[in-house]
Scaffold this motif. Structure first.
Motif, PDB file in Angstrom:
ATOM      1  N   LEU A 199     -37.009 -19.994  -2.037  1.00 33.37           N
ATOM      2  CA  LEU A 199     -37.213 -20.060  -3.182  1.00 33.37           C
ATOM      3  C   LEU A 199     -36.919 -21.469  -3.182  1.00 33.37           C
ATOM      4  O   LEU A 199     -36.447 -22.305  -2.726  1.00 33.37           O
ATOM      5  CB  LEU A 199     -36.191 -19.775  -4.426  1.00 33.37           C
ATOM      6  CG  LEU A 199     -36.637 -18.149  -4.771  1.00 33.37           C
ATOM      7  CD1 LEU A 199     -35.866 -17.297  -5.253  1.00 33.37           C
ATOM      8  CD2 LEU A 199     -38.340 -17.976  -5.561  1.00 33.37           C
ATOM      9  N   PRO A 200     -37.431 -22.473  -3.557  1.00 34.15           N
ATOM     10  CA  PRO A 200     -36.897 -24.272  -4.702  1.00 34.15           C
ATOM     11  C   PRO A 200     -35.591 -24.251  -5.553  1.00 34.15           C
ATOM     12  O   PRO A 200     -35.497 -23.020  -5.514  1.00 34.15           O
ATOM     13  CB  PRO A 200     -38.113 -24.874  -5.670  1.00 34.15           C
ATOM     14  CG  PRO A 200     -39.176 -23.550  -6.368  1.00 34.15           C
ATOM     15  CD  PRO A 200     -38.793 -21.990  -4.985  1.00 34.15           C
ATOM     16  N   PRO A 201     -34.830 -24.892  -5.472  1.00 38.71           N
ATOM     17  CA  PRO A 201     -33.830 -24.992  -5.642  1.00 38.71           C
ATOM     18  C   PRO A 201     -33.934 -25.062  -7.655  1.00 38.71           C
ATOM     19  O   PRO A 201     -32.599 -24.053  -8.035  1.00 38.71           O
ATOM     20  CB  PRO A 201     -33.068 -26.655  -6.088  1.00 38.71           C
ATOM     21  CG  PRO A 201     -33.829 -26.917  -4.424  1.00 38.71           C
ATOM     22  CD  PRO A 201     -35.096 -26.235  -4.885  1.00 38.71           C
ATOM     23  N   ARG A 202     -34.773 -25.215  -8.387  1.00 36.13           N
ATOM     24  CA  ARG A 202     -35.017 -25.200  -9.226  1.00 36.13           C
ATOM     25  C   ARG A 202     -34.836 -23.755  -9.777  1.00 36.13           C
ATOM     26  O   ARG A 202     -34.571 -23.143 -10.788  1.00 36.13           O
ATOM     27  CB  ARG A 202     -36.306 -25.536 -10.174  1.00 36.13           C
ATOM     28  CG  ARG A 202     -36.654 -26.016 -11.488  1.00 36.13           C
ATOM     29  CD  ARG A 202     -38.853 -26.604 -12.539  1.00 36.13           C
ATOM     30  NE  ARG A 202     -38.834 -25.185 -11.089  1.00 36.13           N
ATOM     31  CZ  ARG A 202     -39.997 -25.998 -10.388  1.00 36.13           C
ATOM     32  NH1 ARG A 202     -39.466 -27.058  -9.607  1.00 36.13           N
ATOM     33  NH2 ARG A 202     -40.856 -25.748  -9.532  1.00 36.13           N
ATOM     34  N   VAL A 208     -28.546 -19.714   5.028  1.00 34.94           N
ATOM     35  CA  VAL A 208     -29.900 -20.356   5.174  1.00 34.94           C
ATOM     36  C   VAL A 208     -30.357 -22.084   5.365  1.00 34.94           C
ATOM     37  O   VAL A 208     -29.887 -22.673   6.396  1.00 34.94           O
ATOM     38  CB  VAL A 208     -30.077 -20.630   3.231  1.00 34.94           C
ATOM     39  CG1 VAL A 208     -28.705 -19.740   2.577  1.00 34.94           C
ATOM     40  CG2 VAL A 208     -29.265 -21.881   2.907  1.00 34.94           C
ATOM     41  N   GLU A 209     -31.748 -21.190   5.522  1.00 33.70           N
ATOM     42  CA  GLU A 209     -32.238 -22.640   5.862  1.00 33.70           C
ATOM     43  C   GLU A 209     -33.067 -23.735   4.780  1.00 33.70           C
ATOM     44  O   GLU A 209     -33.600 -23.142   3.758  1.00 33.70           O
ATOM     45  CB  GLU A 209     -33.441 -22.984   7.499  1.00 33.70           C
ATOM     46  CG  GLU A 209     -34.300 -21.543   6.662  1.00 33.70           C
ATOM     47  CD  GLU A 209     -34.861 -21.323   8.175  1.00 33.70           C
ATOM     48  OE1 GLU A 209     -34.659 -21.593   9.475  1.00 33.70           O
ATOM     49  OE2 GLU A 209     -35.429 -20.418   8.147  1.00 33.70           O
ATOM     50  N   ALA A 210     -33.568 -24.655   4.547  1.00 33.11           N
ATOM     51  CA  ALA A 210     -34.277 -26.000   4.041  1.00 33.11           C
ATOM     52  C   ALA A 210     -35.636 -26.033   4.517  1.00 33.11           C
ATOM     53  O   ALA A 210     -35.516 -26.641   5.839  1.00 33.11           O
ATOM     54  CB  ALA A 210     -33.532 -27.045   3.621  1.00 33.11           C
ATOM     55  N   ASP A 211     -36.733 -26.215   3.984  1.00 36.83           N
ATOM     56  CA  ASP A 211     -38.001 -26.899   4.636  1.00 36.83           C
ATOM     57  C   ASP A 211     -38.130 -27.573   3.406  1.00 36.83           C
ATOM     58  O   ASP A 211     -38.697 -26.929   2.019  1.00 36.83           O
ATOM     59  CB  ASP A 211     -38.943 -25.388   4.785  1.00 36.83           C
ATOM     60  CG  ASP A 211     -38.368 -24.487   5.667  1.00 36.83           C
ATOM     61  OD1 ASP A 211     -38.450 -25.054   6.550  1.00 36.83           O
ATOM     62  OD2 ASP A 211     -38.463 -23.408   5.876  1.00 36.83           O
ATOM     63  N   GLY A 212     -39.160 -28.955   4.093  1.00 42.44           N
ATOM     64  CA  GLY A 212     -39.521 -29.838   2.811  1.00 42.44           C
ATOM     65  C   GLY A 212     -38.697 -30.599   2.408  1.00 42.44           C
ATOM     66  O   GLY A 212     -37.216 -30.493   2.848  1.00 42.44           O
ATOM     67  N   SER A 213     -39.071 -31.421   0.594  1.00 46.24           N
ATOM     68  CA  SER A 213     -37.685 -32.375   0.648  1.00 46.24           C
ATOM     69  C   SER A 213     -38.881 -32.223  -0.943  1.00 46.24           C
ATOM     70  O   SER A 213     -39.826 -32.007  -1.083  1.00 46.24           O
ATOM     71  CB  SER A 213     -37.918 -33.509   1.306  1.00 46.24           C
ATOM     72  OG  SER A 213     -39.129 -34.405   1.261  1.00 46.24           O
ATOM     73  N   GLY A 214     -37.556 -33.113  -2.071  1.00 46.37           N
ATOM     74  CA  GLY A 214     -37.850 -33.063  -3.132  1.00 46.37           C
ATOM     75  C   GLY A 214     -38.172 -32.460  -3.793  1.00 46.37           C
ATOM     76  O   GLY A 214     -37.817 -30.934  -3.660  1.00 46.37           O
ATOM     77  N   PRO A 215     -39.460 -32.483  -3.976  1.00 44.49           N
ATOM     78  CA  PRO A 215     -40.185 -31.054  -5.661  1.00 44.49           C
ATOM     79  C   PRO A 215     -40.556 -30.109  -4.289  1.00 44.49           C
ATOM     80  O   PRO A 215     -40.848 -28.723  -5.614  1.00 44.49           O
ATOM     81  CB  PRO A 215     -40.744 -32.032  -6.326  1.00 44.49           C
ATOM     82  CG  PRO A 215     -41.408 -33.147  -5.282  1.00 44.49           C
ATOM     83  CD  PRO A 215     -40.537 -33.308  -5.045  1.00 44.49           C
ATOM     84  N   THR A 216     -40.964 -30.183  -3.157  1.00 42.27           N
ATOM     85  CA  THR A 216     -41.589 -29.416  -1.990  1.00 42.27           C
ATOM     86  C   THR A 216     -40.084 -28.279  -1.740  1.00 42.27           C
ATOM     87  O   THR A 216     -40.519 -27.657  -0.820  1.00 42.27           O
ATOM     88  CB  THR A 216     -42.595 -29.720  -1.352  1.00 42.27           C
ATOM     89  OG1 THR A 216     -42.137 -30.653  -0.826  1.00 42.27           O
ATOM     90  CG2 THR A 216     -43.819 -29.975  -2.101  1.00 42.27           C
ATOM     91  N   ARG A 217     -38.968 -29.566  -1.663  1.00 42.62           N
ATOM     92  CA  ARG A 217     -37.911 -28.093  -0.969  1.00 42.62           C
ATOM     93  C   ARG A 217     -38.249 -26.429  -0.767  1.00 42.62           C
ATOM     94  O   ARG A 217     -37.966 -26.996  -1.808  1.00 42.62           O
ATOM     95  CB  ARG A 217     -37.073 -29.320  -1.111  1.00 42.62           C
ATOM     96  CG  ARG A 217     -35.392 -28.679  -0.024  1.00 42.62           C
ATOM     97  CD  ARG A 217     -34.117 -29.996   0.121  1.00 42.62           C
ATOM     98  NE  ARG A 217     -33.473 -29.560   0.352  1.00 42.62           N
ATOM     99  CZ  ARG A 217     -33.180 -29.926   1.713  1.00 42.62           C
ATOM    100  NH1 ARG A 217     -34.178 -31.190   2.169  1.00 42.62           N
ATOM    101  NH2 ARG A 217     -32.092 -29.449   2.486  1.00 42.62           N
TER     102      ARG A 217
END
Length: 336
Positions: free
Chosen positions: A284-287, A319-328
């Motif tokens: 999921l994205p942070p939003r 957890v792991e994060a993929d992408g950056s900015g709005p696509t993270r």
């Protein structure tokens, strides 16, 4: 085989430290004015998890208190004491000044008034995981009090500063920044060899096994000590005189699970809510994490606070994060 189990624990503070002489000297220089009765400076310790920041802070402060008897010290884990009230309460508790403080009804200003009225010996306050504080004004509060020296510990200085207002950031610019690099294999091998010398019987673990453990730990002393502890326990249960290679082989995944379990146990209820929201999704994205979190709790924290929780979950390999900015997007790392 296990002669002193305490030595193998992550929270154990040794009588001497290995491969951190520069960091020890730098922090000692910041805090030593207190020995002369002068106001000490403050320090910001930065670097990845498992790089020895907490151990070195406790070691230096402990050694300083042996030199200057009239020095108080309080260690605040902001992962647990993440609100301004909880952190202030923990400091007052360390000073024995929480009489008549009611956790539900006493206002923040009254806690701060008690700190301002403090007239005892100098106090060194360590704010560990300081980036987890919901309200960075606590840092400003402490900086204004002449009797208090502040040691701040964080994984990422940039993330910490980004979440603070300009007034607090300007205060932090006066702090001495001490960066901790991740341990390399040789350094971590030496650290564990020192623990073996003090905690296990002679020849309990050979050098090649220690290098194997250090390599598996990937520079994280917490993971390395957990593997070593697990291997020693397995050998002890088997009645072996020394750790065998199969003990190490089995200990590596077990230790990683143990570190993960301890990180999960340290989460408070709302952080656990965020983790469980991610567990129930495929990323999921942070939003969207925040929207689901708001729907799940009665008194939601700010977006910034939840974002800092996500970053901390990532730093602790939950957890792991993929992408950056709005696509993270964030997703839970599958357990081994």
């Amino acid at each position: 085989m296990i002669e002193d189990a305490r030595v193998l624990r992550e929270e154990f503070v040794p009588n001497d430290v290995v491969h951190r002489d520069g960091e020890v000297d730098a922090l000692s220089a910041v805090l030593e004015p207190v020995v002369e009765g002068e106001p000490p400076e403050s320090a910001l310790l930065t670097g990845p998890s498992g790089a020895g920041k907490t151990t070195i802070a406790k070691f230096v402060v402990g050694r300083l208190r042996e030199t200057a008897l009239d020095v108080e010290s309080i260690h605040v884990n902001c992962w647990q004491s993440y609100t301004r009230f909880k952190a202030l309460y923990r400091i007052l508790e360390g000073l024995g000044r929480t009489i008549d403080v009611h956790r539900q009804s006493t206002p923040h200003d009254e806690l701060l008034d008690r700190l301002e009225a403090y007239d005892g010996p100098p106090v060194i306050v360590t704010l560990d995981e300081v980036d987890q504080l919901e309200d960075g004004h606590l840092i400003y509060d402490l900086y204004r009090l002449p009797a208090f020296a502040v040691v701040l510990i964080t994984n990422d200085e940039e993330e910490l500063l980004a979440g603070l207002d300009e007034r607090v950031r300007s205060r932090l610019h006066t702090a001495q920044t001490i960066h901790f690099d991740r341990y390399d294999v040789e350094e971590l091998t030496d650290i564990m060899a020192d623990r073996v010398d003090h905690g296990l019987s002679a020849d309990a673990v050979d050098f090649d096994q220690l290098r194997w453990i250090a390599d598996a730990a990937a520079g994280d002393a917490r993971v390395g000590l957990s593997i070593l502890r697990s291997a020693a326990r397995r050998a002890d249960r088997d009645g072996a005189d020394a750790v065998r290679d199969d003990h190490v082989d089995d200990a590596i995944p077990e230790a990683r699970r143990e570190v993960r379990s301890r990180a999960l146990e340290a989460l408070h209820k709302e952080q656990r809510n965020v983790f469980e929201i991610l567990q129930e999704s495929d990323g999921l994205p942070p939003r969207e994490v925040y929207d689901r979190y708001v729907a799940a709790v009665e008194d939601p924290r700010t977006k910034r606070t939840v974002r800092s929780w996500l970053q901390k979950l990532e730093q602790y390999n939950l957890v792991e994060a993929d992408g950056s900015g709005p696509t993270r997007t964030y997703r839970v790392i599958a357990e081994e």
